[in-house]
Each structure stands twice: as structure tokens, then as C-alpha cells.
Scaffold this active site. Structure first.
Site, short mmCIF file in Angstrom:
data_model
loop_
_atom_site.label_atom_id
_atom_site.label_comp_id
_atom_site.label_asym_id
_atom_site.label_seq_id
_atom_site.Cartn_x
_atom_site.Cartn_y
_atom_site.Cartn_z
N PRO A 1 -15.42 -32.81 53.77
CA PRO A 1 -15.05 -31.44 53.41
C PRO A 1 -16.06 -30.80 52.46
CG PRO A 1 -13.11 -32.85 53.37
CD PRO A 1 -14.29 -33.76 53.55
N TYR A 2 -16.58 -31.59 51.50
CA TYR A 2 -17.62 -31.08 50.58
C TYR A 2 -18.80 -30.53 51.38
CZ TYR A 2 -21.89 -31.33 47.80
OH TYR A 2 -23.10 -31.04 47.22
N ALA A 3 -19.29 -31.33 52.32
CA ALA A 3 -20.47 -30.94 53.10
C ALA A 3 -20.19 -29.69 53.93
CB ALA A 3 -20.91 -32.10 54.00
#
Length: 333
Positions: free
Chosen positions: A160-162
Site C-alpha cells: 500500500p505504501y508503494a
């Protein structure tokens, strides 16, 4: 010997805004710009008065003429007044880290990395700032076949960060393509930046701290994961070039100097400290890819940038900074 990016050889913006200035790369960037004669406004929601990490990171800027720190949240503060007469905006603010982005904290990642970025980009465009440099991440590439990632590869973010970092860079680039937008955008995909003041959850910091203190090191996976390690001073030089080279645009990898496995990092930390690190091996973590490796061709061609500092030299400087206490061990995770 420590290499100071205060020897920025190229031009610097006369007046620059650095978001995320209390962070790891942001504090190094703001310092290098001020040393090179720029007037810098640093913005961060972490204030040196209340946040020990911010205070430690900003201590190099303390009292330097030419630096002004503003403690404000980009999600809600008025951004335009900060941008008056700015020649460049460096947008480094955001929530980092792959692991915590799975789950309930995801909305914070979206708020900081996407919604706040949207506000910064709109304000930058409205104020007619000619250039915005946005911090992206090698994580947007996702799992690879082990070959070097080139900017034209199809991104496949694996966490999700990416996903938020890809959204962030693409959002700024989308704005910049509008006919009425006076701001050109360069998105820098940083590859595993390390060095003094690095976040305490990052591997190089953890390995060196284990080597210095004798405390065990948690290793997720077998240690054969490879990363393209980029020393912070090198990253800063590329970042400044991205703001000042008129023809720079689009996505650019910042990396391609020191590909190494995590086991190699441990070996370097062992040799620098003369101590054998005790390693506790644990299961790999979701979203961690096996290999990151930059194709540095575009950075060289567009920014005239080549990393100068090899992993051994960079880790030595990083360890000296830790040993002299510029980052206290007390609160490492």
C-alpha cells in the site's frame, strides 16, 4: 572522512521550500542548500520543540541564517504564503515505510502522501513556482527479475505504501501536463538512501547500531535480498540538480551505485566495528521485494549525476555519526 554535500558544485535555487525538512533526507537537503547560499523555508508537521527526532535532525540547521522552520501540517495549513518568490519546491514530506502501510494506518498514508501532495502541487502551480521536485521511491517498481529497473518499466507496487508513492508522483506529473500549469515536475525514485540521521527502522541503521551496541539484529528473510544503497549526500546532489537543470523532467531513478545483499551490509558492519553481530532470523515481511536495482542511465544523462560514495565509505561515515551520538540509541525500535 565525511563528504559534505555543502560542496554543491552546481547552481542552487535562490529561494527554496523543503517539505519534510525535519526528516532524514529533508534535513540533509535543507542544510546543503543553505550552505550553498540558498534561502530555505523548511516545513514539517514535526516541530523541534516537541519531537526529539525532528530536533536531532534539525540541529545542524539551528541558528543558520538563511533557514526558517515552519511547523505546519500540509493537509490543513495555508501553503501559498510559504511559496512567495520560491524558485523551487522540494516535496519530501510523507509517511514512509512498507510494513505499517498494511492495515488501519493506510488512510494516514493516503492523507499524507496523496491528499497533502495534491494541495502542495496546486499551491505551487497557483504561485507560479517554476519547478517542483517530488520524492518518489524505488518501491513503485515492485518485484523485478533482478535486472536493473529503468524508468519506462511498468510499475507494479507490492505494498500500500508503494501504491501511494506511485499515486503521488503521477499526480504531480499529471498537474504539470496541464496547459496552464507553470510548474515543471521531476519525480525522483530514490533507491534505499542511507547515512547519518537515517530512520531507525531502516536496515543500515539497525545493522550499525547492533554492531556498536552488541544488541542482536532482527533479519527478516535469509539476508540474500539485494538493495541498491544510495548514500544520502549523493541523493542530495541529485535532488538539487533535479531542481536546477532546466531540461530535467519526468521520472528519474536516484540509485545505481552500490548493489549489495543484506548479508553484505552485515559483513561491512562487522568489519567496521570489529564485532560479530548476533543475527536473529525471522520470516520475510509482506511487501518486501527481493531485489531493487536502479538503471542510472537517465540520471546521468539528464542530471549529469553519478553516485560517488561506495557502500563501505558511506557506512563508515554513518557509523561515525552514530558513535558520536548524533542519533541516540535509546529509542530505536
Amino acid at each position: 572522512m565525511s563528504h559534505h554535500p555543502s560542496h554543491l558544485t552546481a547552481a542552487v535555487p535562490r529561494r527554496a521550500v523543503v517539505t519534510g525538512a525535519a526528516g532524514f533526507i529533508g534535513s540533509h537537503l535543507a542544510h546543503a542548500l543553505v550552505q550553498a547560499g540558498a534561502v530555505v523555508i523548511g516545513v514539517d508537521r514535526r516541530g523541534p520543540a516537541t519531537d526529539p527526532t525532528a530536533a536531532a535532525n534539525l540541529s545542524v540547521l539551528q541558528g543558520l541564517p538563511g533557514y526558517m522552520h515552519v511547523t505546519a501540517d500540509l493537509l490543513s495549513c495555508a501553503i501559498e504564503p510559504l511559496l512567495v518568490e520560491a524558485n523551487a519546491v522540494f516535496h519530501l514530506a510523507g509517511i514512509p515505510g512498507v510494513r505499517p502501510s498494511w492495515g488501519p494506518k493506510f488512510s494516514e498514508y493516503v492523507a499524507s502522501n496523496v491528499l497533502a501532495t495534491h494541495r502542495v502541487m496546486e499551491a505551487t502551480s497557483r504561485m507560479g513556482v517554476p519547478r517542483l521536485v517530488v520524492a518518489s521511491s524505488s518501491s513503485v517498481y515492485g518485484p523485478t527479475d533482478g535486472g536493473a529497473s529503468i524508468e519506462t518499466d511498468r510499475p507494479q507496487p507490492a505494498s500500500p505504501y508503494a501504491v501511494t508513492k506511485l499515486a503521488e508522483e503521477q499526480l504531480c506529473l499529471a498537474h504539470s501536463t496541464q496547459a496552464h500549469c507553470p510548474t515543471s515536475v521531476v519525480a525522483l525514485r530514490y533507491f534505499t538512501v542511507y547515512g547519518p540521521r537515517q530512520r531507525q527502522d531502516m536496515f543500515t541503521h539497525r545493522a550499525l547500531t547492533a554492531a556498536l551496541t552488541g544488541r542482536p539484529l532482527r533479519l527478516y528473510g535469509d539476508g540474500h535480498q539485494r538493495r541498491d544503497f544510495t548514500y544520502v549526500d549523493d541523493a542530495v546532489i541529485a535532488t538539487v540538480a533535479a531542481a536546477t537543470i532546466p531540461t530535467a523532467s519526468g521520472v528519474i531513478n536516484v540509485g545505481g551505485g552500490s548493489s549489495a545483499s543484506l548479508l553484505e551490509v552485515i559483513n561491512i558492519a562487522n568489519s567496521l566495528s570489529g564485532r560479530e553481530i548476533q543475527v536473529h532470523q525471522e520470516n520475510p515481511r509482506s511487501g518486501d521485494v527481493l531485489t531493487t536495482r536502479a538503471n542510472p542511465g537517465r540520471a546521468h544523462e539528464v542530471l549529469a549525476w553519478r553516485p560517488q560514495i561506495d557502500l563501505h565509505t558511506g557506512m563508515r561515515a554513518h557509523m561515525q555519526a552514530l558513535a558520536t551520538g548524533s542519533a541516540a540509541y535509546g529509542h530505536s525500535a
